[in-house]
Design a protein around this motif. Structure first.
Motif, PDB file in Angstrom:
ATOM      1  N   UNK A 195      52.152  39.676  43.292  1.00 27.26           N
ATOM      2  CA  UNK A 195      51.955  38.228  43.381  1.00 27.26           C
ATOM      3  C   UNK A 195      50.570  37.855  43.901  1.00 27.26           C
ATOM      4  N   UNK A 196      49.746  38.840  44.179  1.00 26.57           N
ATOM      5  CA  UNK A 196      48.401  38.560  44.681  1.00 26.57           C
ATOM      6  C   UNK A 196      47.496  38.104  43.536  1.00 26.57           C
ATOM      7  N   UNK A 197      46.321  37.647  43.892  1.00 26.82           N
ATOM      8  CA  UNK A 197      45.370  37.102  42.919  1.00 26.82           C
ATOM      9  C   UNK A 197      45.077  38.071  41.782  1.00 26.82           C
ATOM     10  N   UNK A 198      44.666  37.532  40.655  1.00 23.60           N
ATOM     11  CA  UNK A 198      44.156  38.351  39.562  1.00 23.60           C
ATOM     12  C   UNK A 198      42.638  38.466  39.636  1.00 23.60           C
ATOM     13  N   UNK A 199      41.956  37.339  39.770  1.00 24.69           N
ATOM     14  CA  UNK A 199      40.499  37.354  39.892  1.00 24.69           C
ATOM     15  C   UNK A 199      40.045  36.257  40.863  1.00 24.69           C
ATOM     16  N   UNK A 200      38.987  36.551  41.599  1.00 20.43           N
ATOM     17  CA  UNK A 200      38.385  35.595  42.522  1.00 20.43           C
ATOM     18  C   UNK A 200      36.888  35.564  42.246  1.00 20.43           C
ATOM     19  N   UNK A 201      36.360  34.377  41.993  1.00 20.91           N
ATOM     20  CA  UNK A 201      34.936  34.213  41.727  1.00 20.91           C
ATOM     21  C   UNK A 201      34.292  33.423  42.849  1.00 20.91           C
ATOM     22  N   UNK A 202      33.415  34.083  43.597  1.00 23.14           N
ATOM     23  CA  UNK A 202      32.554  33.395  44.550  1.00 23.14           C
ATOM     24  C   UNK A 202      31.196  33.275  43.879  1.00 23.14           C
ATOM     25  N   UNK A 203      30.759  32.057  43.662  1.00 18.50           N
ATOM     26  CA  UNK A 203      29.549  31.849  42.871  1.00 18.50           C
ATOM     27  C   UNK A 203      28.321  32.486  43.501  1.00 18.50           C
ATOM     28  N   UNK A 204      28.296  32.585  44.818  1.00 15.88           N
ATOM     29  CA  UNK A 204      27.138  33.165  45.495  1.00 15.88           C
ATOM     30  C   UNK A 204      27.324  34.619  45.910  1.00 15.88           C
ATOM     31  N   UNK A 205      28.589  35.095  45.930  1.00 18.78           N
ATOM     32  CA  UNK A 205      28.840  36.435  46.464  1.00 18.78           C
ATOM     33  C   UNK A 205      29.198  37.472  45.413  1.00 18.78           C
ATOM     34  N   UNK A 206      30.058  37.102  44.462  1.00 17.16           N
ATOM     35  CA  UNK A 206      30.480  38.077  43.470  1.00 17.16           C
ATOM     36  C   UNK A 206      31.913  37.861  43.047  1.00 17.16           C
ATOM     37  N   UNK A 207      32.532  38.937  42.561  1.00 16.97           N
ATOM     38  CA  UNK A 207      33.863  38.857  41.953  1.00 16.97           C
ATOM     39  C   UNK A 207      34.807  39.874  42.582  1.00 16.97           C
ATOM     40  N   UNK A 208      36.045  39.440  42.815  1.00 18.03           N
ATOM     41  CA  UNK A 208      37.100  40.318  43.307  1.00 18.03           C
ATOM     42  C   UNK A 208      38.180  40.454  42.255  1.00 18.03           C
ATOM     43  N   UNK A 209      38.529  41.701  41.928  1.00 15.46           N
ATOM     44  CA  UNK A 209      39.654  41.970  41.033  1.00 15.46           C
ATOM     45  C   UNK A 209      40.182  43.366  41.382  1.00 15.46           C
ATOM     46  N   UNK A 210      40.530  44.200  40.385  1.00 16.07           N
ATOM     47  CA  UNK A 210      41.157  45.493  40.682  1.00 16.07           C
ATOM     48  C   UNK A 210      40.562  46.602  39.810  1.00 16.07           C
ATOM     49  N   UNK A 211      40.878  47.834  40.204  1.00 20.18           N
ATOM     50  CA  UNK A 211      40.380  49.000  39.477  1.00 20.18           C
ATOM     51  C   UNK A 211      41.520  50.009  39.359  1.00 20.18           C
ATOM     52  N   UNK A 212      41.665  50.624  38.169  1.00 24.93           N
ATOM     53  CA  UNK A 212      42.743  51.605  37.995  1.00 24.93           C
ATOM     54  C   UNK A 212      42.270  53.006  38.350  1.00 24.93           C
ATOM     55  N   UNK A 213      43.182  53.965  38.196  1.00 27.53           N
ATOM     56  CA  UNK A 213      42.873  55.342  38.603  1.00 27.53           C
ATOM     57  C   UNK A 213      41.742  55.953  37.786  1.00 27.53           C
ATOM     58  N   UNK A 214      41.515  55.426  36.597  1.00 26.82           N
ATOM     59  CA  UNK A 214      40.446  55.959  35.753  1.00 26.82           C
ATOM     60  C   UNK A 214      39.108  55.289  35.970  1.00 26.82           C
ATOM     61  N   UNK A 215      39.050  54.340  36.914  1.00 20.33           N
ATOM     62  CA  UNK A 215      37.796  53.664  37.219  1.00 20.33           C
ATOM     63  C   UNK A 215      37.515  52.456  36.345  1.00 20.33           C
ATOM     64  N   UNK A 216      38.536  51.982  35.613  1.00 27.61           N
ATOM     65  CA  UNK A 216      38.378  50.824  34.738  1.00 27.61           C
ATOM     66  C   UNK A 216      38.719  49.542  35.485  1.00 27.61           C
ATOM     67  N   UNK A 217      37.912  48.510  35.291  1.00 28.66           N
ATOM     68  CA  UNK A 217      38.207  47.215  35.894  1.00 28.66           C
ATOM     69  C   UNK A 217      39.414  46.608  35.203  1.00 28.66           C
ATOM     70  N   UNK A 218      40.416  46.219  35.991  1.00 30.89           N
ATOM     71  CA  UNK A 218      41.680  45.689  35.469  1.00 30.89           C
ATOM     72  C   UNK A 218      42.008  44.396  36.221  1.00 30.89           C
ATOM     73  N   UNK A 219      42.370  43.311  35.509  1.00 32.18           N
ATOM     74  CA  UNK A 219      42.630  42.048  36.187  1.00 32.18           C
ATOM     75  C   UNK A 219      44.071  41.861  36.654  1.00 32.18           C
ATOM     76  N   UNK A 220      44.756  42.964  36.972  1.00 31.03           N
ATOM     77  CA  UNK A 220      46.140  42.881  37.414  1.00 31.03           C
ATOM     78  C   UNK A 220      46.288  43.621  38.747  1.00 31.03           C
ATOM     79  N   UNK A 221      46.941  43.016  39.744  1.00 28.20           N
ATOM     80  CA  UNK A 221      47.169  43.734  41.004  1.00 28.20           C
ATOM     81  C   UNK A 221      48.154  44.884  40.840  1.00 28.20           C
ATOM     82  N   UNK A 222      49.080  44.732  39.878  1.00 29.09           N
ATOM     83  CA  UNK A 222      50.050  45.789  39.588  1.00 29.09           C
ATOM     84  C   UNK A 222      50.149  45.923  38.078  1.00 29.09           C
TER      85      UNK A 222
END
Length: 281
Positions: A195-222
């Motif tokens: 139930x946590x966020x998928x993506x967070x965009x801070x215009x001045x800081x950067x982006x928060x999302x997730x990464x899988x075991x293979x090192x791929x950026x994934x927009x899902x917490x689970x």
């Protein structure tokens, strides 16, 4: 490879969005003589409208964007959402103009919060609000038509069956050097990871999302029964980098979302006698 025309158009949209969100909105609603905002409510509404216009360039044209509340057939109602991405073709009782807007959760594809500068406490509050709204996505009693490869309602393990959540802010007013390892602590302990966020965009800081075991950026917490690790990406040599990643992930989230169809009869009370053709007195 990329398309130069599309990339140029996107960067133009980002420039307009960034200027309107950061500079124009403050110039309009900030009183420098008193060093404070006036009409703070209108300031927030103005920024939300700017975000909605930017998002319309990103999400599929079959969807629309508004603000309002999410309803379920189990008599749930969410807190007010700054941004709701929904399918207008599957949204009964959609209210136009200044009337209050209510959306059946089955037709919702994404929800978002729009903020200015976020302190630790304000960031935590925003995240927990989004998590509570996202949890409503599991309150579907009888899911309607879905994809042929998703015959069963299982939002616990299939992230595509939940609408996504995102947050857009101007900046974080705290140290972000270790944020990808700290962000889980901003959530209440009772919040499920899915139930946590998928993506967070801070215009001045950067982006928060997730990464899988293979090192791929994934927009899902689970995803595929696994809780994924947080990832923080920030612009280094390209000032548009985090905007591009955010946009790419939000497009992926909304296009991959399982389409549920709301059952109108379950949203209205139908007396037992009405089913037999008798009129209640």
């Amino acid at each position: 490879m990329a398309n130069k025309i599309f990339d140029a158009l996107f960067r133009e949209r980002v420039d307009v969005f960034r200027a309107a969100f950061s500079a124009t909105s403050t110039e309009i609603f900030y009183d420098s003589s008193k060093a404070r905002l006036f009409h703070a409510g209108e300031y927030g509404i103005y920024r939300e409208s700017i975000v909605r216009e930017f998002l319309k360039f990103i999400i599929p044209q079959s969807l629309d964007i508004s603000t309002g509340f999410i309803l379920s057939t189990m008599d749930d109602v969410s807190s007010q959402c700054d941004i709701i991405g929904f399918d207008p073709r599957m949204t009964p009782l959609y209210q136009e103009g200044d009337r209050q807007r209510f959306f059946p959760l089955e037709s919702v594809y994404c929800v978002g919060e729009v903020k200015s500068t976020l302190s630790r406490n304000a960031f935590s509050q925003a995240l927990n609000k989004l998590a509570a709204v996202k949890a409503l996505g599991e309150r579907i009693v009888a899911p309607g038509v879905a994809r042929p490869d998703q015959l069963h309602f299982n939002p616990t393990d299939d992230a595509r069956q939940l609408f996504s959540s995102f947050l857009i802010c101007q900046k974080f007013d705290f140290d972000t050097s270790n944020i990808e390892n700290e962000i889980d602590r901003f959530y209440d302990p009772c919040v499920a990871h899915r139930h946590k966020h998928n993506v967070i965009l801070s215009m001045e800081d950067g982006l928060l999302t997730y990464i899988d075991q293979g090192g791929t950026t994934v927009p899902y917490p689970r995803f595929v029964t696994q809780d994924l690790k947080n990832l923080f990406s920030f612009p280094k040599h390209d000032e548009y980098y985090h905007f591009k990643i955010f946009s790419s992930l939000l497009f992926l989230l909304t296009t991959n979302k399982t389409p549920w169809h709301p059952e109108f009869s379950k949203y209205v009370h139908i007396a037992d006698d009405a089913a037999t053709g008798r009129i209640q007195k």
